[in-house]
Design an enzyme around this catalytic site. Structure first.
Site, PDB file in Angstrom:
ATOM      1  N   ASP A   2       0.855  -1.185   0.000  1.00 45.99           N
ATOM      2  CA  ASP A   2       0.000   0.000   0.000  1.00 45.99           C
ATOM      3  C   ASP A   2       0.897   1.242   0.000  1.00 45.99           C
ATOM      4  O   ASP A   2       2.122   1.123   0.092  1.00 45.99           O
ATOM      5  CB  ASP A   2      -0.927   0.004   1.224  1.00 45.99           C
ATOM      6  CG  ASP A   2      -0.186  -0.398   2.479  1.00 45.99           C
ATOM      7  OD1 ASP A   2       1.005  -0.055   2.614  1.00 45.99           O
ATOM      8  OD2 ASP A   2      -0.782  -1.070   3.334  1.00 45.99           O
ATOM      9  N   ASP A  49       1.806   5.089   1.520  1.00 49.75           N
ATOM     10  CA  ASP A  49       1.658   6.051   2.599  1.00 49.75           C
ATOM     11  C   ASP A  49       2.209   7.389   2.138  1.00 49.75           C
ATOM     12  O   ASP A  49       3.196   7.453   1.411  1.00 49.75           O
ATOM     13  CB  ASP A  49       2.451   5.596   3.828  1.00 49.75           C
ATOM     14  CG  ASP A  49       1.896   4.305   4.409  1.00 49.75           C
ATOM     15  OD1 ASP A  49       0.666   4.203   4.539  1.00 49.75           O
ATOM     16  OD2 ASP A  49       2.689   3.394   4.708  1.00 49.75           O
ATOM     17  N   ASP A  70      11.083   3.617  12.375  1.00 47.48           N
ATOM     18  CA  ASP A  70      11.824   2.522  13.001  1.00 47.48           C
ATOM     19  C   ASP A  70      13.173   2.259  12.322  1.00 47.48           C
ATOM     20  O   ASP A  70      14.228   2.409  12.934  1.00 47.48           O
ATOM     21  CB  ASP A  70      10.978   1.240  13.106  1.00 47.48           C
ATOM     22  CG  ASP A  70      10.214   0.886  11.841  1.00 47.48           C
ATOM     23  OD1 ASP A  70      10.433   1.554  10.802  1.00 47.48           O
ATOM     24  OD2 ASP A  70       9.416  -0.070  11.879  1.00 47.48           O
TER      25      ASP A  70
HETATM   26  P1  ATP Z   1       4.674  -3.287   5.055  1.00 47.70           P
HETATM   27  O1  ATP Z   1       5.223  -3.721   3.755  1.00 47.70           O
HETATM   28  O2  ATP Z   1       4.609  -4.372   6.042  1.00 47.70           O
HETATM   29  O3  ATP Z   1       3.411  -2.467   4.989  1.00 47.70           O
HETATM   30  P2  ATP Z   1       5.744  -0.823   6.022  1.00 47.70           P
HETATM   31  O4  ATP Z   1       7.153  -0.371   6.151  1.00 47.70           O
HETATM   32  O5  ATP Z   1       4.833  -0.066   5.138  1.00 47.70           O
HETATM   33  O6  ATP Z   1       5.808  -2.332   5.623  1.00 47.70           O
HETATM   34  P3  ATP Z   1       3.848  -0.296   8.104  1.00 47.70           P
HETATM   35  O7  ATP Z   1       3.580  -1.092   9.316  1.00 47.70           O
HETATM   36  O8  ATP Z   1       2.803  -0.174   7.055  1.00 47.70           O
HETATM   37  O9  ATP Z   1       5.180  -0.889   7.479  1.00 47.70           O
HETATM   38  O10 ATP Z   1       4.294   1.140   8.595  1.00 47.70           O
HETATM   39  C1  ATP Z   1       4.498   2.222   7.703  1.00 47.70           C
HETATM   40  C2  ATP Z   1       5.716   3.026   8.141  1.00 47.70           C
HETATM   41  O11 ATP Z   1       5.493   3.575   9.445  1.00 47.70           O
HETATM   42  C3  ATP Z   1       6.991   2.219   8.256  1.00 47.70           C
HETATM   43  O12 ATP Z   1       7.655   2.142   7.027  1.00 47.70           O
HETATM   44  C4  ATP Z   1       7.774   3.005   9.287  1.00 47.70           C
HETATM   45  O13 ATP Z   1       8.415   4.094   8.680  1.00 47.70           O
HETATM   46  C5  ATP Z   1       6.695   3.543  10.206  1.00 47.70           C
HETATM   47  N1  ATP Z   1       6.468   2.670  11.381  1.00 47.70           N
HETATM   48  C6  ATP Z   1       5.576   1.657  11.462  1.00 47.70           C
HETATM   49  N2  ATP Z   1       5.625   1.071  12.667  1.00 47.70           N
HETATM   50  C7  ATP Z   1       6.548   1.724  13.383  1.00 47.70           C
HETATM   51  C8  ATP Z   1       7.056   1.607  14.716  1.00 47.70           C
HETATM   52  N3  ATP Z   1       6.608   0.664  15.539  1.00 47.70           N
HETATM   53  N4  ATP Z   1       8.008   2.479  15.110  1.00 47.70           N
HETATM   54  C9  ATP Z   1       8.461   3.443  14.273  1.00 47.70           C
HETATM   55  N5  ATP Z   1       8.041   3.597  13.022  1.00 47.70           N
HETATM   56  C10 ATP Z   1       7.092   2.763  12.560  1.00 47.70           C
HETATM   57 MG    MG Z   2       2.742  -0.316   4.838  1.00 49.49          MG
END
Ligand code: ATP
Ligand code: MG
Length: 462
Positions: A74, A76, A158
């Site tokens: 997705d 963001d 993170d």
């Molecule tokens: P995925 O492919 O699993 O969606 P993602 O990196 O997009 O991976 P998400 O959980 O959708 O992960 O989170 C979006 C963004 O928000 C991450 O890329 C990160 O920058 C930030 N983020 C998410 N969870 C945390 C956390 N626990 N602490 C700090 N930053 C976070």
């Molecule tokens: Mg994501």
């Protein structure tokens, strides 16, 4: 006075993650990301916000995945506009979340998530005592709702690979944390001091493992080192959040690898204490059963077939059953009630760690109950079972148990044949069962008295 002096020594150190730094800027020639690869809805959200005078970028997992030539789940968007300002720009936007507000901009089935730049929470020893309540005693962040600048937003994320900002207008990537370097070197690296960042949010340990498995990256040494010591901090995480994380860990298509990493970093036991204990008692059987279940899950995902968390949790917890059944039987409980009670207890305990919703615990129990019924095939029972909506899952589960070495006297093969047989062949199969069928309880034959604990053929061997 002394405190001030003390702080003045500490401040520069403690402030490093928050210090304003200029990002590395990569022009379109310096990176592989193409504007055309990005969801056009995400691009239009960014452009709209920029035209309204705000800063806006595509950010996070989607930038990371596109640089790695993977398909983003997705998109963001991060922006300097507040949620209300974002909503005012779009007709199809909804503000969600109470604690921290986000805006969902809807385009048919696609949702673009728009978040306002957020800052890391100030340290506990910050001058402003009102922030004290935002962390608990182990340093975990309880509130996380302070708006900030683009740089703040990068620092509070993170991992470095998750903190890349792409501007579709200039086609540049803004890199505040050397994330591009880490992507090139295939490293999962926490931003800031690893121990502190895990203490702030222990779920980051699970995320490190999840991304390492998903992307086939290494966890960078300093980010890896504190994990085993801090793994127990997961005990303090709400069970609903841990359930969500567990699904992400095991339904991301890399469950088998994820499981190995969870074991390696001592993160499996805090998530699945009963299963971890079973793995210790009987590594061969429990390990094979769980690994086979996860490998099947990965394969099904790869083939685009549906997977149910119920089956997955049923498999993860199954090896924990026999010890519990035995315990209850030793206290004088007959086999079938002991099995029922053990199943109930194990699921209940697991829910304290990962809050499995009822819509999954009910089918879990049905899959387990089916293991009791599959051996009982006499009369019309076999046909009734075939019509049971849970038959397929129950049968697959039986094959899984057999694949881990459970002795079922060829039950899996029998059911495979039965499903393919014609009506008349089925009648012959039932007739041939004779006394082998467990549906005649008095005639049940067991190989020795050793199996007193086993109600039906269903309890896994220990
Ligand atoms: P995925 O492919 O699993 O969606 P993602 O990196 O997009 O991976 P998400 O959980 O959708 O992960 O989170 C979006 C963004 O928000 C991450 O890329 C990160 O920058 C930030 N983020 C998410 N969870 C945390 C956390 N626990 N602490 C700090 N930053 C976070
Ligand atoms: Mg994501």
């Amino acid at each position: 006075m002394l405190k001030k002096l003390f702080q003045s020594f500490r401040l520069p150190l403690r402030r490093i993650p928050h210090a304003r730094r200029t990002p590395e800027i990569l022009s379109s020639r310096q990176h592989s990301l193409q504007r055309s690869e990005i969801s056009r809805h995400a691009v239009s959200v960014v452009e709209r916000l920029q035209q309204a005078g705000y800063e806006a970028y595509v950010v996070g997992g989607c930038v990371r995945d596109l640089l790695l030539e993977l398909n983003p789940k997705d998109y963001d968007v991060a922006t300097s506009a507040t949620p209300e300002q974002v909503r005012a720009e779009f007709r199809n936007a909804r503000v969600i979340g109470r604690r921290f507000k986000l805006v969902h901009v809807h385009f048919g089935r696609e949702i673009i998530e728009v978040a306002t730049f957020r800052a890391n929470h100030p340290e506990e020893d910050d001058d402003d005592a009102s922030h004290l309540a935002s962390r608990n005693e182990s340093g975990r962040i309880l509130r996380d709702n302070i708006y900030g600048t683009l740089d703040d937003d990068a620092q509070r994320r993170d991992f470095t690979i998750n903190a890349l900002y792409y501007d579709p207008t200039s086609e540049r990537i803004l890199d505040h944390t050397h994330g591009v370097h880490d992507i090139r070197n295939r490293l999962i690296r926490l931003i800031g001091d690893p121990e502190q960042r895990y203490q702030e949010d222990p779920v980051r340990m699970l995320r490190a493992v999840r991304f390492a498995a998903k992307l086939d990256f290494e966890i960078e040494r300093h980010s890896a080192e504190p994990i085993a010591d801090l793994a127990d901090l997961l005990d303090g995480i709400p069970s609903a959040r841990l359930f969500d994380e567990t699904l992400k860990l095991f339904l991301g298509g890399k469950a088998e690898r994820t499981f190995e990493l969870l074991l390696e970093y001592d993160l499996f036991a805090p998530l699945f204490p009963a299963s971890a204990a079973a793995l210790e008692r009987n590594p061969e059987y429990a390990g094979t059963l769980i690994r086979n279940a996860l490998a099947n899950t990965d394969l099904r995902i790869q083939q685009g077939k549906p997977v149910t968390p119920a089956f997955l949790f049923a498999a993860l917890l199954w090896p924990a059953l026999p010890a519990r059944v035995l315990e209850l039987q030793d206290r004088g409980m007959p086999p079938i009630p002991a099995m029922q009670e053990a199943a109930h207890d194990i699921i209940w305990e697991q829910c304290q760690r990962t809050a499995i919703p009822k819509r999954f615990t009910i089918p879990m129990r049905e899959i387990w109950d089916m293991q009791e019924r599959l051996p009982r095939r006499q009369g019309r029972r076999a046909d009734q079972l075939l019509e049971n909506p849970r038959f397929r899952a129950g049968y697959d589960f039986l094959l899984l148990r057999e694949s881990a070495g459970e002795q079922t006297h060829g039950l899996g093969d029998w059911w495979t044949d039965y499903q393919e047989a014609s009506d008349s062949e089925r009648r012959v199969m039932i007739r041939n069962l004779g006394s082998k069928d467990d549906s005649a309880p008095r005639k049940r034959r067991r190989s020795g008295g050793r199996r007193r604990r086993s109600p039906g053929a269903s309890t896994p061997a220990e």
